[in-house]
Every structure is written in C-alpha cells, then in structure tokens.
Motif scaffolding. Structure first.
Motif, PDB file in Angstrom:
ATOM      1  N   GLU A   4      38.109  50.776  41.063  1.00 33.28           N
ATOM      2  CA  GLU A   4      37.768  52.133  41.494  1.00 33.28           C
ATOM      3  C   GLU A   4      36.254  52.244  41.661  1.00 33.28           C
ATOM      4  O   GLU A   4      35.494  51.850  40.788  1.00 33.28           O
ATOM      5  N   LEU A   5      35.841  52.784  42.786  1.00 34.54           N
ATOM      6  CA  LEU A   5      34.420  52.986  43.035  1.00 34.54           C
ATOM      7  C   LEU A   5      33.855  53.975  42.037  1.00 34.54           C
ATOM      8  O   LEU A   5      34.440  55.022  41.787  1.00 34.54           O
ATOM      9  N   GLY A   6      32.719  53.632  41.465  1.00 34.39           N
ATOM     10  CA  GLY A   6      32.054  54.541  40.546  1.00 34.39           C
ATOM     11  C   GLY A   6      32.707  54.695  39.197  1.00 34.39           C
ATOM     12  O   GLY A   6      32.284  55.508  38.393  1.00 34.39           O
ATOM     13  N   HIS A   7      33.737  53.919  38.915  1.00 33.16           N
ATOM     14  CA  HIS A   7      34.414  54.017  37.616  1.00 33.16           C
ATOM     15  C   HIS A   7      33.575  53.288  36.583  1.00 33.16           C
ATOM     16  O   HIS A   7      33.299  52.101  36.718  1.00 33.16           O
ATOM     17  N   SER A   8      33.168  53.984  35.532  1.00 29.76           N
ATOM     18  CA  SER A   8      32.226  53.426  34.564  1.00 29.76           C
ATOM     19  C   SER A   8      32.776  52.254  33.774  1.00 29.76           C
ATOM     20  O   SER A   8      32.022  51.428  33.290  1.00 29.76           O
ATOM     21  N   THR A   9      34.090  52.155  33.637  1.00 33.62           N
ATOM     22  CA  THR A   9      34.657  51.070  32.837  1.00 33.62           C
ATOM     23  C   THR A   9      35.141  49.899  33.693  1.00 33.62           C
ATOM     24  O   THR A   9      35.825  49.021  33.193  1.00 33.62           O
ATOM     25  N   SER A  70      42.143  40.265  42.364  1.00 29.80           N
ATOM     26  CA  SER A  70      42.552  41.309  41.414  1.00 29.80           C
ATOM     27  C   SER A  70      42.360  40.823  39.978  1.00 29.80           C
ATOM     28  O   SER A  70      41.918  41.580  39.112  1.00 29.80           O
ATOM     29  N   ALA A  71      42.698  39.561  39.734  1.00 25.97           N
ATOM     30  CA  ALA A  71      42.534  39.006  38.386  1.00 25.97           C
ATOM     31  C   ALA A  71      41.057  38.963  38.008  1.00 25.97           C
ATOM     32  O   ALA A  71      40.698  39.231  36.854  1.00 25.97           O
ATOM     33  N   LEU A  72      40.197  38.635  38.982  1.00 23.10           N
ATOM     34  CA  LEU A  72      38.760  38.657  38.722  1.00 23.10           C
ATOM     35  C   LEU A  72      38.330  40.063  38.297  1.00 23.10           C
ATOM     36  O   LEU A  72      37.606  40.225  37.313  1.00 23.10           O
ATOM     37  N   ALA A  73      38.784  41.061  39.038  1.00 27.59           N
ATOM     38  CA  ALA A  73      38.437  42.441  38.709  1.00 27.59           C
ATOM     39  C   ALA A  73      38.932  42.813  37.310  1.00 27.59           C
ATOM     40  O   ALA A  73      38.216  43.454  36.536  1.00 27.59           O
ATOM     41  N   LEU A  74      40.144  42.392  36.979  1.00 26.62           N
ATOM     42  CA  LEU A  74      40.685  42.668  35.641  1.00 26.62           C
ATOM     43  C   LEU A  74      39.880  41.949  34.566  1.00 26.62           C
ATOM     44  O   LEU A  74      39.611  42.504  33.503  1.00 26.62           O
ATOM     45  N   GLY A  75      39.515  40.698  34.838  1.00 28.59           N
ATOM     46  CA  GLY A  75      38.744  39.921  33.868  1.00 28.59           C
ATOM     47  C   GLY A  75      37.407  40.571  33.556  1.00 28.59           C
ATOM     48  O   GLY A  75      36.997  40.666  32.395  1.00 28.59           O
ATOM     49  N   VAL A  76      36.736  41.036  34.594  1.00 29.29           N
ATOM     50  CA  VAL A  76      35.453  41.707  34.394  1.00 29.29           C
ATOM     51  C   VAL A  76      35.646  42.989  33.599  1.00 29.29           C
ATOM     52  O   VAL A  76      34.869  43.300  32.699  1.00 29.29           O
ATOM     53  N   ARG A  77      36.703  43.705  33.913  1.00 27.43           N
ATOM     54  CA  ARG A  77      36.986  44.950  33.190  1.00 27.43           C
ATOM     55  C   ARG A  77      37.256  44.665  31.712  1.00 27.43           C
ATOM     56  O   ARG A  77      36.809  45.395  30.837  1.00 27.43           O
ATOM     57  N   VAL A  78      38.007  43.601  31.422  1.00 29.48           N
ATOM     58  CA  VAL A  78      38.299  43.227  30.033  1.00 29.48           C
ATOM     59  C   VAL A  78      37.005  42.938  29.287  1.00 29.48           C
ATOM     60  O   VAL A  78      36.785  43.432  28.177  1.00 29.48           O
ATOM     61  N   VAL A  79      36.122  42.154  29.905  1.00 26.56           N
ATOM     62  CA  VAL A  79      34.854  41.803  29.268  1.00 26.56           C
ATOM     63  C   VAL A  79      34.007  43.057  29.041  1.00 26.56           C
ATOM     64  O   VAL A  79      33.420  43.226  27.965  1.00 26.56           O
ATOM     65  N   ALA A  80      33.957  43.932  30.039  1.00 30.36           N
ATOM     66  CA  ALA A  80      33.186  45.174  29.893  1.00 30.36           C
ATOM     67  C   ALA A  80      33.741  46.015  28.743  1.00 30.36           C
ATOM     68  O   ALA A  80      32.977  46.583  27.954  1.00 30.36           O
ATOM     69  N   GLY A  81      35.057  46.085  28.644  1.00 35.88           N
ATOM     70  CA  GLY A  81      35.677  46.837  27.549  1.00 35.88           C
ATOM     71  C   GLY A  81      35.374  46.227  26.192  1.00 35.88           C
ATOM     72  O   GLY A  81      35.117  46.939  25.225  1.00 35.88           O
ATOM     73  N   GLN A  82      35.381  44.900  26.127  1.00 34.96           N
ATOM     74  CA  GLN A  82      35.078  44.221  24.870  1.00 34.96           C
ATOM     75  C   GLN A  82      33.628  44.463  24.454  1.00 34.96           C
ATOM     76  O   GLN A  82      33.345  44.678  23.274  1.00 34.96           O
ATOM     77  N   GLN A  83      32.720  44.435  25.426  1.00 30.17           N
ATOM     78  CA  GLN A  83      31.321  44.698  25.115  1.00 30.17           C
ATOM     79  C   GLN A  83      31.135  46.117  24.581  1.00 30.17           C
ATOM     80  O   GLN A  83      30.414  46.324  23.609  1.00 30.17           O
ATOM     81  N   GLU A  84      31.798  47.074  25.210  1.00 29.22           N
ATOM     82  CA  GLU A  84      31.699  48.466  24.761  1.00 29.22           C
ATOM     83  C   GLU A  84      32.272  48.614  23.354  1.00 29.22           C
ATOM     84  O   GLU A  84      31.680  49.280  22.502  1.00 29.22           O
ATOM     85  N   GLU A  85      33.401  47.968  23.107  1.00 34.37           N
ATOM     86  CA  GLU A  85      34.022  48.035  21.781  1.00 34.37           C
ATOM     87  C   GLU A  85      33.118  47.402  20.725  1.00 34.37           C
ATOM     88  O   GLU A  85      32.960  47.939  19.623  1.00 34.37           O
TER      89      GLU A  85
END
Length: 117
Positions: A4-9, A70-85
């Motif tokens: 999603e464009l502009g989605h912070s996570t 799509s998997a690349l996008a998910l992987g980046v999102r997972v890493v971003a979520g882990q960093q935030e956590e």
C-alpha cells in the motif's frame, strides 16, 4: 497491489520503490492474492508457500515472478515489524531498568539512614 502506498508499516520508505514492486506484480499477472493469503503468516510459511509455487512446473513463469515480488514485499514488511517490536521492547526494558535503579538507590539510602540511627 502488494504494497500500500504511504502505509507506514510496509517497510518501504520510497514511493517509487513501492510503485515498481506493484508494477512488477501487476505486469506479471499477479494480484493481491498471494500477498493477502500470506499477510498474517510467519515468514517460514510465506517461504514454504513461495517454494511450492516456484517448484510447480505447471505454473506460468510470469505468475511465479509476481509471487516472488509479493514475497519480497512481505519479507520487508516482516522485518519492519520486527524492528518496530524490538524498539518497543527496548524502550520497555529501559523503563524497567530505570525503575529498578531508582528502587536500589532508595533502598541504599534507606539502609544508610537506618545505620546512622
């Protein structure tokens, strides 16, 4: 659209990167199906699903490409979520350490006061 464009996570900082990934997914016959199907799963499940798709000889190469993006996008999102956590955990641990240090200082002070009496 996978990201999603502009989605912070999303894990991506640059709109043009997001647009490129989404363009690759669309141009290769992909839609949000793969991304949404694996959105809430662990990375191991995502990778297993991608592996199943990539080893399927019947699946068109373009669809494999779309799923890979799509998997690349998910992987980046997972890493971003882990960093935030981890950032939240570190903040909590610092607060706990400060509380314990304050308690220890108060106890030392109280002990010194009691010795003087």
């Amino acid at each position: 659209m996978a990201v999603e464009l502009g989605h912070s996570t999303s894990g991506f900082r640059h709109i043009d990167v997001i647009q490129f990934i989404n363009s690759e997914i669309r141009s290769n016959g992909g839609g949000p199906d793969f991304y949404l199907a694996f959105f809430s799963r662990s990375w191991n499940e995502v990778e297993d699903g991608l592996h199943t798709i990539l080893t399927n000889q019947q699946m068109p190469r373009a669809l494999k490409r779309a799923c890979t993006w799509s998997a690349l996008a998910l992987g980046v999102r997972v890493v971003a979520g882990q960093q935030e956590e981890q950032t939240h955990r570190l903040h909590w641990l610092r607060e706990q350490l400060e509380e314990r240090e304050a308690t220890c200082s108060a106890l030392v002070f109280e002990m010194q006061r009691m010795r003087q009496e």
